[in-house]
Design a protein around this motif. Structure first.
Motif, PDB file in Angstrom:
ATOM      1  N   ILE A   1       0.978  -1.174  -0.172  1.00  0.00           N
ATOM      2  CA  ILE A   1       0.210   0.175   0.046  1.00  0.00           C
ATOM      3  C   ILE A   1       0.815   1.179  -0.001  1.00  0.00           C
ATOM      4  O   ILE A   1       0.824   2.061  -0.735  1.00  0.00           O
ATOM      5  N   ASP A   2       1.850   1.292   0.812  1.00  0.00           N
ATOM      6  CA  ASP A   2       2.826   2.627   1.068  1.00  0.00           C
ATOM      7  C   ASP A   2       3.496   2.766  -0.359  1.00  0.00           C
ATOM      8  O   ASP A   2       3.577   3.809  -0.707  1.00  0.00           O
ATOM      9  N   TRP A   3       4.057   1.650  -0.806  1.00  0.00           N
ATOM     10  CA  TRP A   3       4.902   1.847  -2.108  1.00  0.00           C
ATOM     11  C   TRP A   3       3.855   2.461  -3.384  1.00  0.00           C
ATOM     12  O   TRP A   3       4.156   3.192  -3.959  1.00  0.00           O
ATOM     13  N   LEU A   4       2.696   1.825  -3.494  1.00  0.00           N
ATOM     14  CA  LEU A   4       1.994   2.263  -4.719  1.00  0.00           C
ATOM     15  C   LEU A   4       1.365   3.552  -4.292  1.00  0.00           C
ATOM     16  O   LEU A   4       1.720   4.350  -5.154  1.00  0.00           O
ATOM     17  N   ILE A   5       1.133   3.940  -2.991  1.00  0.00           N
ATOM     18  CA  ILE A   5       0.848   5.271  -2.888  1.00  0.00           C
ATOM     19  C   ILE A   5       2.093   6.409  -3.025  1.00  0.00           C
ATOM     20  O   ILE A   5       1.734   7.468  -3.775  1.00  0.00           O
ATOM     21  N   ASP A   6       3.201   5.947  -2.573  1.00  0.00           N
ATOM     22  CA  ASP A   6       4.307   6.827  -2.743  1.00  0.00           C
ATOM     23  C   ASP A   6       4.977   6.822  -4.114  1.00  0.00           C
ATOM     24  O   ASP A   6       5.397   8.077  -4.559  1.00  0.00           O
ATOM     25  N   PHE A   7       4.757   5.848  -4.882  1.00  0.00           N
ATOM     26  CA  PHE A   7       5.191   6.003  -6.280  1.00  0.00           C
ATOM     27  C   PHE A   7       4.097   6.011  -7.372  1.00  0.00           C
ATOM     28  O   PHE A   7       4.621   6.352  -8.448  1.00  0.00           O
ATOM     29  N   GLN A   8       3.046   5.627  -7.074  1.00  0.00           N
ATOM     30  CA  GLN A   8       1.906   5.707  -7.964  1.00  0.00           C
ATOM     31  C   GLN A   8       0.897   7.036  -7.819  1.00  0.00           C
ATOM     32  O   GLN A   8       0.182   7.562  -8.580  1.00  0.00           O
ATOM     33  N   GLY A   9       0.692   7.403  -6.704  1.00  0.00           N
ATOM     34  CA  GLY A   9       0.202   8.469  -6.183  1.00  0.00           C
ATOM     35  C   GLY A   9       0.827   9.884  -6.561  1.00  0.00           C
ATOM     36  O   GLY A   9       2.043  10.360  -6.379  1.00  0.00           O
ATOM     37  N   GLY A  10       0.168  10.727  -7.227  1.00  0.00           N
ATOM     38  CA  GLY A  10       0.788  12.054  -7.553  1.00  0.00           C
ATOM     39  C   GLY A  10       0.830  12.967  -6.121  1.00  0.00           C
ATOM     40  O   GLY A  10       1.890  13.704  -6.164  1.00  0.00           O
ATOM     41  N   ASP A  11       0.114  12.668  -5.191  1.00  0.00           N
ATOM     42  CA  ASP A  11       0.491  13.650  -3.834  1.00  0.00           C
ATOM     43  C   ASP A  11       0.215  12.785  -2.891  1.00  0.00           C
ATOM     44  O   ASP A  11      -1.058  12.422  -2.132  1.00  0.00           O
ATOM     45  N   PRO A  12       1.207  11.882  -2.330  1.00  0.00           N
ATOM     46  CA  PRO A  12       1.040  11.003  -1.362  1.00  0.00           C
ATOM     47  C   PRO A  12       0.524  11.748   0.122  1.00  0.00           C
ATOM     48  O   PRO A  12      -0.019  10.734   0.804  1.00  0.00           O
ATOM     49  N   LYS A  13       0.584  12.681   0.034  1.00  0.00           N
ATOM     50  CA  LYS A  13       0.034  13.508   1.415  1.00  0.00           C
ATOM     51  C   LYS A  13      -1.328  13.562   1.175  1.00  0.00           C
ATOM     52  O   LYS A  13      -2.215  13.809   2.331  1.00  0.00           O
ATOM     53  N   ALA A  14      -2.012  13.064   0.044  1.00  0.00           N
ATOM     54  CA  ALA A  14      -3.603  13.124   0.140  1.00  0.00           C
ATOM     55  C   ALA A  14      -4.177  11.870   0.611  1.00  0.00           C
ATOM     56  O   ALA A  14      -5.467  11.729   0.791  1.00  0.00           O
ATOM     57  N   PHE A  15      -3.261  10.924   1.292  1.00  0.00           N
ATOM     58  CA  PHE A  15      -3.475   9.514   1.644  1.00  0.00           C
ATOM     59  C   PHE A  15      -3.430   9.720   3.187  1.00  0.00           C
ATOM     60  O   PHE A  15      -2.208   9.650   3.691  1.00  0.00           O
ATOM     61  N   SER A  16      -4.273   9.767   3.974  1.00  0.00           N
ATOM     62  CA  SER A  16      -4.400   9.847   5.381  1.00  0.00           C
ATOM     63  C   SER A  16      -3.722   8.168   5.986  1.00  0.00           C
ATOM     64  O   SER A  16      -3.921   7.315   5.360  1.00  0.00           O
ATOM     65  N   GLU A  17      -3.363   8.265   7.224  1.00  0.00           N
ATOM     66  CA  GLU A  17      -2.813   7.310   7.856  1.00  0.00           C
ATOM     67  C   GLU A  17      -3.986   5.964   7.915  1.00  0.00           C
ATOM     68  O   GLU A  17      -3.937   5.057   7.815  1.00  0.00           O
ATOM     69  N   LYS A  18      -5.184   6.835   8.136  1.00  0.00           N
ATOM     70  CA  LYS A  18      -6.469   5.895   8.273  1.00  0.00           C
ATOM     71  C   LYS A  18      -6.719   5.307   7.130  1.00  0.00           C
ATOM     72  O   LYS A  18      -7.043   3.773   7.102  1.00  0.00           O
ATOM     73  N   ALA A  19      -6.660   5.967   6.004  1.00  0.00           N
ATOM     74  CA  ALA A  19      -6.827   5.157   4.635  1.00  0.00           C
ATOM     75  C   ALA A  19      -5.770   4.227   4.349  1.00  0.00           C
ATOM     76  O   ALA A  19      -6.200   3.015   3.893  1.00  0.00           O
ATOM     77  N   ARG A  20      -4.657   4.495   4.603  1.00  0.00           N
ATOM     78  CA  ARG A  20      -3.596   3.448   4.329  1.00  0.00           C
ATOM     79  C   ARG A  20      -3.812   2.127   5.283  1.00  0.00           C
ATOM     80  O   ARG A  20      -3.535   1.142   4.734  1.00  0.00           O
ATOM     81  N   ALA A  21      -4.322   2.566   6.451  1.00  0.00           N
ATOM     82  CA  ALA A  21      -4.503   1.325   7.164  1.00  0.00           C
ATOM     83  C   ALA A  21      -5.672   0.510   6.889  1.00  0.00           C
ATOM     84  O   ALA A  21      -5.801  -0.749   7.083  1.00  0.00           O
TER      85      ALA A  21
END
Length: 335
Positions: A225-245
């Motif tokens: 999850i973290d890799w995809l958000i950090d490398f596929q997401g244009g703005d990783p800060k748009a994803f909260s810790e709650k959403a990642r979990a």
């Protein structure tokens, strides 16, 4: 609407096809990654099911279950008006739409299901081809008393949306899809090694391997999850810790990994099914960020009344990265 117990529903342009994408070999997942909570077992009685701790909530929406097409789907619904179905993708759940659902619910009855194999829906042994998954959604709508709906999807959800429109055109008012089109022969031309300037979706290869993904990732899906958000997401800060979990927990069990991978293992069947589908006649909106060019290439010749919007600079997860723009485009298109 409140957060009552989940209820059982009553029945009532263009890319070169030789360098579209590259697939890189995956690095090993860190075995020491912290485990997240697994999905708890269902507690079932005759007509209702107690809320499981794994099910997130959204103010103004209700979580429910429906038995359709031989399986049980979990869905979240709220709002009033014509039905609008939001179909999520990998590795996500209905919750990927939590930023856009409240605004859309002012105009529509929003229905956001967990697809077959996803989240709190059942994870059967088969039925992961997009035609069968589209039938799931069709029967869900009929069980809720809707004969027609606006259909929208992201990633895997957009593939199901296309199949819904092709197989159930009379039930489709309009269709919107973003960041992926229906599987086409382009998928068979993805290269094993990444190409310069092209995305490298290594998970396409990983997700079709038997058993190994479950062995590698069960109990430690969070690094994916973290890799995809950090490398596929244009703005990783748009994803909260709650959403990642939430997403990590949803894919943290062997059955959940197997279910999600079933969507990839059936791509060959999807490509074969597409050969018999008609050109879509209803209005279609395609939206793209990172995979805009791929979407255009996949949709070539498949829709007679299509328009496209590119969200420049966006990553892959548009409903969470660019919610205001997705709301704007969907509202304008469906209106």
């Amino acid at each position: 609407m409140g957060h009552g117990k989940p209820q059982e529903s009553q029945p009532s342009h263009r890319l070169s096809r030789h360098n579209t994408l590259g697939v890189a070999a995956s690095t090993a997942v860190d075995a020491a990654a912290a485990s997240l909570l697994s999905l708890s077992a269902d507690t079932v009685n005759a007509t209702t099911e107690a809320r499981k701790p794994s099910i997130p909530t959204l103010n103004g929406f209700t979580s429910r279950f429906a038995r359709v097409n031989g399986t049980r789907l979990h869905y979240v619904t709220g709002g009033q008006g014509a039905a609008l179905v939001l179909l999520p993708g990998w590795p996500r759940t209905w919750y990927q739409f939590h930023k856009i659902m409240p605004a859309l619910a002012r105009r529509y009855q929003v229905i956001a299901p967990d697809l077959r194999g996803m989240g709190d829906s059942d994870k059967p042994a088969g039925g992961y081809d997009k035609k069968t998954m589209a039938r799931d959604i069709y029967e869900l709508l009929r069980s809720l008393g809707h004969e027609q709906a606006y259909i929208a999807g992201e990633d895997i959800g957009s593939m199901v949306a296309h199949s819904f429109a092709a197989n159930h055109p009379a039930a489709t008012r309009k269709v919107a899809l973003w960041e992926a089109g229906h599987p086409t022969q382009i998928f068979n031309e993805i290269r094993m090694l990444p190409q310069p300037g092209q995305p490298a979706p290594w998970w396409f290869a990983l997700n079709v391997i038997d058993q190994l993904p479950e062995q590698l990732l069960a109990g430690r899906f969070r690094p994916i999850i973290d890799w995809l958000i950090d490398f596929q997401g244009g703005d990783p800060k748009a994803f909260s810790e709650k959403a990642r979990a939430i997403y990590a927990a949803a894919y943290n069990t062997p059955d959940a990994i197997r279910g999600g991978n079933g969507w990839y293992k059936t791509f060959q069947q999807d490509i074969a099914d597409l050969r018999n589908y008609p050109v879509l006649k209803m209005p279609l909106l395609g939206i793209g960020g990172q995979y805009y060019e791929l979407l255009r290439a996949q949709m070539e010749g498949l829709a007679a009344d299509a328009s496209y919007v590119e969200l420049k600079g966006a990553g892959h997860y548009l409903a969470e990265e660019r919610p205001d723009e997705i709301i704007r485009e969907l509202t304008a298109f469906f209106s």
